[in-house]
Scaffold this motif. Structure first.
Motif, PDB file in Angstrom:
ATOM      1  N   UNK A  11       0.809  -1.208   0.000  1.00  0.00           N
ATOM      2  CA  UNK A  11       0.000   0.000   0.000  1.00  0.00           C
ATOM      3  C   UNK A  11       0.838   1.252   0.000  1.00  0.00           C
ATOM      4  N   UNK A  12       0.136   2.353  -0.009  1.00  0.00           N
ATOM      5  CA  UNK A  12       0.776   3.664  -0.007  1.00  0.00           C
ATOM      6  C   UNK A  12       1.365   3.951   1.375  1.00  0.00           C
ATOM      7  N   UNK A  13       2.013   5.093   1.480  1.00  0.00           N
ATOM      8  CA  UNK A  13       2.672   5.465   2.733  1.00  0.00           C
ATOM      9  C   UNK A  13       1.695   5.596   3.896  1.00  0.00           C
ATOM     10  N   UNK A  14       0.519   6.152   3.652  1.00  0.00           N
ATOM     11  CA  UNK A  14      -0.435   6.367   4.748  1.00  0.00           C
ATOM     12  C   UNK A  14      -1.344   5.161   4.983  1.00  0.00           C
ATOM     13  N   UNK A  15      -1.373   4.206   4.050  1.00  0.00           N
ATOM     14  CA  UNK A  15      -2.181   3.004   4.211  1.00  0.00           C
ATOM     15  C   UNK A  15      -3.627   3.122   3.771  1.00  0.00           C
ATOM     16  N   UNK A  16      -4.024   4.254   3.216  1.00  0.00           N
ATOM     17  CA  UNK A  16      -5.422   4.419   2.790  1.00  0.00           C
ATOM     18  C   UNK A  16      -5.739   3.649   1.510  1.00  0.00           C
ATOM     19  N   UNK A  17      -4.712   3.365   0.706  1.00  0.00           N
ATOM     20  CA  UNK A  17      -4.891   2.550  -0.493  1.00  0.00           C
ATOM     21  C   UNK A  17      -4.023   1.310  -0.331  1.00  0.00           C
ATOM     22  N   UNK A  57      -6.817  -3.669  -6.419  1.00  0.00           N
ATOM     23  CA  UNK A  57      -6.899  -2.721  -5.315  1.00  0.00           C
ATOM     24  C   UNK A  57      -7.845  -3.342  -4.299  1.00  0.00           C
ATOM     25  N   UNK A  58      -7.412  -3.489  -3.058  1.00  0.00           N
ATOM     26  CA  UNK A  58      -8.246  -4.131  -2.045  1.00  0.00           C
ATOM     27  C   UNK A  58      -8.774  -3.150  -0.998  1.00  0.00           C
ATOM     28  N   UNK A  59      -8.276  -1.916  -1.028  1.00  0.00           N
ATOM     29  CA  UNK A  59      -8.772  -0.905  -0.089  1.00  0.00           C
ATOM     30  C   UNK A  59      -8.522   0.473  -0.689  1.00  0.00           C
ATOM     31  N   UNK A  60      -9.507   1.347  -0.571  1.00  0.00           N
ATOM     32  CA  UNK A  60      -9.351   2.716  -1.039  1.00  0.00           C
ATOM     33  C   UNK A  60      -9.494   2.834  -2.538  1.00  0.00           C
ATOM     34  N   UNK A  61      -9.244   4.020  -3.023  1.00  0.00           N
ATOM     35  CA  UNK A  61      -9.350   4.267  -4.459  1.00  0.00           C
ATOM     36  C   UNK A  61      -8.250   5.238  -4.884  1.00  0.00           C
ATOM     37  N   UNK A  62      -7.288   4.745  -5.672  1.00  0.00           N
ATOM     38  CA  UNK A  62      -6.223   5.636  -6.121  1.00  0.00           C
ATOM     39  C   UNK A  62      -6.754   6.669  -7.117  1.00  0.00           C
ATOM     40  N   UNK A  75      -1.939   7.409  -7.891  1.00  0.00           N
ATOM     41  CA  UNK A  75      -1.411   7.863  -6.615  1.00  0.00           C
ATOM     42  C   UNK A  75      -2.470   7.676  -5.534  1.00  0.00           C
ATOM     43  N   UNK A  76      -2.038   7.661  -4.282  1.00  0.00           N
ATOM     44  CA  UNK A  76      -2.983   7.791  -3.174  1.00  0.00           C
ATOM     45  C   UNK A  76      -3.413   9.251  -3.162  1.00  0.00           C
ATOM     46  N   UNK A  77      -4.708   9.503  -3.099  1.00  0.00           N
ATOM     47  CA  UNK A  77      -5.214  10.869  -3.102  1.00  0.00           C
ATOM     48  C   UNK A  77      -4.910  11.635  -1.831  1.00  0.00           C
ATOM     49  N   UNK A  78      -4.516  10.934  -0.773  1.00  0.00           N
ATOM     50  CA  UNK A  78      -4.230  11.606   0.492  1.00  0.00           C
ATOM     51  C   UNK A  78      -2.729  11.884   0.660  1.00  0.00           C
ATOM     52  N   UNK A  79      -1.908  10.819   0.613  1.00  0.00           N
ATOM     53  CA  UNK A  79      -0.465  11.015   0.839  1.00  0.00           C
ATOM     54  C   UNK A  79       0.308  11.256  -0.459  1.00  0.00           C
ATOM     55  N   UNK A  80      -0.374  11.084  -1.591  1.00  0.00           N
ATOM     56  CA  UNK A  80       0.190  11.343  -2.923  1.00  0.00           C
ATOM     57  C   UNK A  80       1.332  10.403  -3.319  1.00  0.00           C
ATOM     58  N   UNK A  81       1.388   9.229  -2.707  1.00  0.00           N
ATOM     59  CA  UNK A  81       2.382   8.231  -3.085  1.00  0.00           C
ATOM     60  C   UNK A  81       2.087   7.727  -4.498  1.00  0.00           C
ATOM     61  N   UNK A  82       3.108   7.730  -5.364  1.00  0.00           N
ATOM     62  CA  UNK A  82       2.984   7.178  -6.714  1.00  0.00           C
ATOM     63  C   UNK A  82       3.033   5.663  -6.586  1.00  0.00           C
ATOM     64  N   UNK A  83       1.922   4.984  -6.918  1.00  0.00           N
ATOM     65  CA  UNK A  83       1.797   3.564  -6.652  1.00  0.00           C
ATOM     66  C   UNK A  83       1.975   2.660  -7.874  1.00  0.00           C
ATOM     67  N   UNK A  84       1.351   3.024  -8.984  1.00  0.00           N
ATOM     68  CA  UNK A  84       1.437   2.182 -10.176  1.00  0.00           C
ATOM     69  C   UNK A  84       1.050   2.993 -11.405  1.00  0.00           C
ATOM     70  N   UNK A  85       1.343   2.410 -12.569  1.00  0.00           N
ATOM     71  CA  UNK A  85       1.049   3.047 -13.854  1.00  0.00           C
ATOM     72  C   UNK A  85       0.369   2.027 -14.755  1.00  0.00           C
ATOM     73  N   UNK A  86      -0.616   2.509 -15.499  1.00  0.00           N
ATOM     74  CA  UNK A  86      -1.267   1.690 -16.524  1.00  0.00           C
ATOM     75  C   UNK A  86      -0.950   2.339 -17.880  1.00  0.00           C
TER      76      UNK A  86
END
Length: 151
Positions: A11-17, A57-62, A75-86
């Motif tokens: 997940x992202x840094x804050x864990x929301x995604x 994605x099992x939690x949240x919505x990037x 990205x996570x909309x809260x902590x803005x961590x770049x997570x993946x690319x399509x």
């Protein structure tokens, strides 16, 4: 070197995604392009090409971020961590930032791209280096070669 155990979550840094992968990477990469340097705030970005049907994605919505262009960067909309690319037109895989996984110790880039734009001191343990992306015809061979290293 540690190996990837599936399924793997992260997940992202804050864990929301949170996300889960249930398929081995097709290929692992480091990209030295200046765009990835800017977006990752680092010397290069890391990617693991995960088959799309083995990624969820099992939690949240990037949210889509970055340049909002043809390739969609999530990205996570809260902590803005770049997570993946399509990447546009390549819907059969997802370029996951492998450090999003809870245990990324298994990761090692097999290829590195855009070495023409790399910082002079930046190095990786990649087996193959390319001044730009490899020609599209080269990917089948690279994927097959990478698979042999993972067997």
């Amino acid at each position: 070197m540690p190996t990837l155990t599936l399924p793997a979550e992260g997940g992202c840094r804050c864990g929301r995604v949170r996300l889960k992968i249930s398929a081995k990477p097709l290929l692992t990469m480091a990209c030295h392009c200046t765009g990835c340097q800017l977006m990752s705030s680092s010397t290069y970005s890391l990617s693991a090409a995960i088959p799309a049907d083995g990624f969820e994605i099992i939690k949240g919505e990037p949210v889509i971020g970055g340049l909002h262009g043809a390739s969609r960067h999530y990205f996570c909309g809260y902590c803005m961590t770049w997570m993946f690319t399509r990447p546009e037109g390549l819907d059969w895989f997802v370029n996951l930032r492998p450090t999003m996984l809870d245990d990324p110790a298994w990761f090692r880039p097999f290829i590195e791209t855009w070495t023409s734009e790399k910082l002079p001191w930046a190095t990786t343990p990649a087996v193959h280096s390319y001044a730009a992306p490899p020609a599209i015809e080269e990917y089948d061979g690279l994927v097959a070669e990478y698979a042999k290293t993972q067997a």
